[in-house]
Scaffold this active site. Structure first.
Site, PDB file in Angstrom:
ATOM      1  N   TRP A 127      42.303  29.876  39.381  1.00  0.00           N
ATOM      2  CA  TRP A 127      42.292  31.283  38.968  1.00  0.00           C
ATOM      3  C   TRP A 127      43.709  31.648  38.521  1.00  0.00           C
ATOM      4  O   TRP A 127      44.674  31.394  39.258  1.00  0.00           O
ATOM      5  CB  TRP A 127      41.879  32.126  40.177  1.00  0.00           C
ATOM      6  CG  TRP A 127      41.733  33.590  39.940  1.00  0.00           C
ATOM      7  CD1 TRP A 127      41.083  34.196  38.906  1.00  0.00           C
ATOM      8  CD2 TRP A 127      42.243  34.642  40.779  1.00  0.00           C
ATOM      9  NE1 TRP A 127      41.143  35.560  39.049  1.00  0.00           N
ATOM     10  CE2 TRP A 127      41.861  35.864  40.182  1.00  0.00           C
ATOM     11  CE3 TRP A 127      42.982  34.670  41.965  1.00  0.00           C
ATOM     12  CZ2 TRP A 127      42.186  37.092  40.739  1.00  0.00           C
ATOM     13  CZ3 TRP A 127      43.301  35.897  42.514  1.00  0.00           C
ATOM     14  CH2 TRP A 127      42.910  37.089  41.904  1.00  0.00           C
ATOM     15  N   ASP A 208      41.647  30.247  49.618  1.00  0.00           N
ATOM     16  CA  ASP A 208      41.227  31.475  48.939  1.00  0.00           C
ATOM     17  C   ASP A 208      39.706  31.527  49.037  1.00  0.00           C
ATOM     18  O   ASP A 208      38.998  30.697  48.455  1.00  0.00           O
ATOM     19  CB  ASP A 208      41.683  31.434  47.471  1.00  0.00           C
ATOM     20  CG  ASP A 208      41.269  32.696  46.721  1.00  0.00           C
ATOM     21  OD1 ASP A 208      40.567  33.563  47.297  1.00  0.00           O
ATOM     22  OD2 ASP A 208      41.637  32.828  45.533  1.00  0.00           O
ATOM     23  N   ALA A 210      36.779  33.834  48.150  1.00  0.00           N
ATOM     24  CA  ALA A 210      36.400  35.051  47.414  1.00  0.00           C
ATOM     25  C   ALA A 210      34.910  35.110  47.099  1.00  0.00           C
ATOM     26  O   ALA A 210      34.437  36.118  46.576  1.00  0.00           O
ATOM     27  CB  ALA A 210      37.202  35.143  46.127  1.00  0.00           C
ATOM     28  N   LYS A 243      33.195  40.377  46.073  1.00  0.00           N
ATOM     29  CA  LYS A 243      31.895  39.865  45.616  1.00  0.00           C
ATOM     30  C   LYS A 243      30.894  39.849  46.757  1.00  0.00           C
ATOM     31  O   LYS A 243      29.739  40.244  46.597  1.00  0.00           O
ATOM     32  CB  LYS A 243      32.049  38.453  45.035  1.00  0.00           C
ATOM     33  CG  LYS A 243      32.710  38.418  43.672  1.00  0.00           C
ATOM     34  CD  LYS A 243      34.207  38.372  43.768  1.00  0.00           C
ATOM     35  CE  LYS A 243      34.850  38.429  42.388  1.00  0.00           C
ATOM     36  NZ  LYS A 243      36.309  38.431  42.486  1.00  0.00           N
TER      37      LYS A 243
HETATM   38  C1  LMR Z   1      37.633  36.658  38.018  1.00  0.00           C
HETATM   39  O1  LMR Z   1      38.114  35.543  38.229  1.00  0.00           O
HETATM   40  O2  LMR Z   1      37.123  36.979  36.928  1.00  0.00           O
HETATM   41  C2  LMR Z   1      37.615  37.681  39.131  1.00  0.00           C
HETATM   42  O3  LMR Z   1      38.175  37.129  40.272  1.00  0.00           O
HETATM   43  C3  LMR Z   1      38.198  38.977  38.739  1.00  0.00           C
HETATM   44  C4  LMR Z   1      39.693  38.947  38.622  1.00  0.00           C
HETATM   45  O4  LMR Z   1      40.339  39.793  39.257  1.00  0.00           O
HETATM   46  O5  LMR Z   1      40.241  38.104  37.893  1.00  0.00           O
END
Ligand code: LMR
Length: 394
Positions: A127, A208, A210, A243
């Site tokens: 990410w 992490d 999420a 989420k």
């Molecule tokens: C994403 O990866 O799209 C989500 O976790 C939203 C974000 O804050 O980037």
């Protein structure tokens, strides 16, 4: 002074979210930002959260400050949801934070306090905000191999070889489940091998988490990290309720820090409180309280679990539907991997030019690395999406 600021490009994911909103085409399709959507394309307030919100509205008598580490009932509930019986409470330091991002920021700030020269090992790919947060804190980042793009699976050998470089005072960031952006998760034996590699190194894991509940279910999705909590002397977990509870804009998250001893727990918690104090003082309370209420009330919890399961199965169904349609239309099984990956995301393997053509010509939005959010699809969009994917040469 402010005129000396340098221009900045918008965050890739949030910039795309804005571009989608600005696109006037009525048939545009948003496979970009990672939010869950139902069949009507909406991101609902979960039923149990709504019920808790009504209850809170009727019964809350004050909005005065909580503790710097947040509502203790919320933290206890999160520890139970994430770790179950895998961590002794007397070793667990906890603090609420504004969302998963707030939790990651505070967790890495804690690492920096404990180990100013820490290197953060970050999976490649990951990410994008992981790198951004580490950079903002002035920590050195070391990418490690994670994904074998040709095989569309975890590159476990590459990962273990790269993480063998991690030493005392470093930290290793991993995704607890539903890896973002690849959807490729560690198997239970791979978690075990990772734990064995890190056990004696003095480099704690930073997990992490999420997307708990979006992969194989809320218990199965944390089996790997629970095994690590039982094996490793120290571990940090940054939990997001965005989420799992649909609480995105309320900014609900927590840091769970498994320490080596009860004395280390007290010190870690005091440091988490101090970090919260200098960053935003008290973490947001409203959404955290709702998540705590949902988990503490058996009826609300059962309804939340049922709705989460329906979300999970919808994502899994969309994965199979898309994979099957692509297989049928392309006459090859090169998209079969989509069905087996976990959570909201997969990498399609499109080039930046193909991604741009899909957006500009077909109104189909995805992140530049060709990450798609499966929950952004509706069943009736599938034929159009498949046609467009094949038209751009995928
Ligand atoms: C994403 O990866 O799209 C989500 O976790 C939203 C974000 O804050 O980037």
């Amino acid at each position: 002074m402010l005129e000396r600021l340098q221009p900045r490009a918008p965050d890739k994911i949030i910039g795309l979210m804005q571009a989608f909103r600005n696109d006037p085409r009525p048939d545009k399709i948003d496979l970009g930002v990672g939010v869950y959507r139902d069949a009507a394309g909406l991101t609902p307030v979960m039923r149990a959260v709504k019920a808790a919100e009504r209850q809170l509205c009727d019964t809350q008598t004050t909005k005065s400050y909580t503790a710097l580490t947040g509502d203790p009932a919320f933290l206890q509930a999160m520890a139970g949801l994430v770790l179950g019986a895998a961590a002794a409470p007397e070793r667990l330091a906890m603090a609420a934070a504004p969302g998963g991002t707030g939790a990651l920021h505070i967790a890495l700030a804690l690492v920096r306090l404990a180990s100013p020269g820490a290197r953060v090992f970050v999976p490649d790919p990951s990410w994008p905000n992981h790198a951004a947060i580490a950079d903002a804190l002035g920590l050195t980042r070391v990418p490690y191999r994670y994904y074998d793009a040709a095989a569309q699976t975890v590159d476990e050998a590459g990962m273990l070889a790269d993480l063998a470089q991690a030493g005392p005072g470093d930290v290793v960031l991993v995704h607890g489940c539903c890896h973002n952006p690849t959807g490729a998760d560690l198997t239970p034996p791979a978690w075990q091998r990772l734990g064995a590699l890190l056990a004696g190194r003095g480099a704690p894991l930073l997990v992490d988490l999420a997307y708990q509940g979006f992969g194989d279910g809320p218990e199965a999705d944390v089996a790997g990290l629970r095994a690590m909590a039982e094996t490793l002397p120290e571990m940090l977990i940054a939990v997001s309720c965005s989420k799992t509870f649909g609480l995105y804009r309320e900014r609900v998250g927590a840091v769970l820090a498994l320490t080596g001893s009860p004395a280390a727990r007290a010190t870690a918690e005091a440091n988490l409180a101090a970090l919260n104090r200098t960053t935003y003082a008290f973490p947001p309370d409203h959404g955290a309280r709702l998540a705590g209420m949902v988990l503490a009330d058996p009826d609300l919890r059962a309804d939340w679990a049922a709705e989460l399961e329906a979300m999970r199965t919808r994502i899994a169904r969309l994965r199979s539907t898309l994979a099957e349609a692509l297989t049928a239309q392309s006459g090859s099984d090169r998209f079969g991997f989509l069905a087996g990956q976990k959570g909201l995301f997969s990498l399609l393997g499109a080039t930046p030019d193909q991604v741009a053509t899909l957006r500009e010509t077909h109104g189909i939005y995805m992140i530049g690395d060709s990450r798609i959010n499966l929950a952004g699809l509706s069943e009736q969009d599938v034929p159009r999406v498949v046609e467009a994917f094949l038209k751009v040469g995928l």
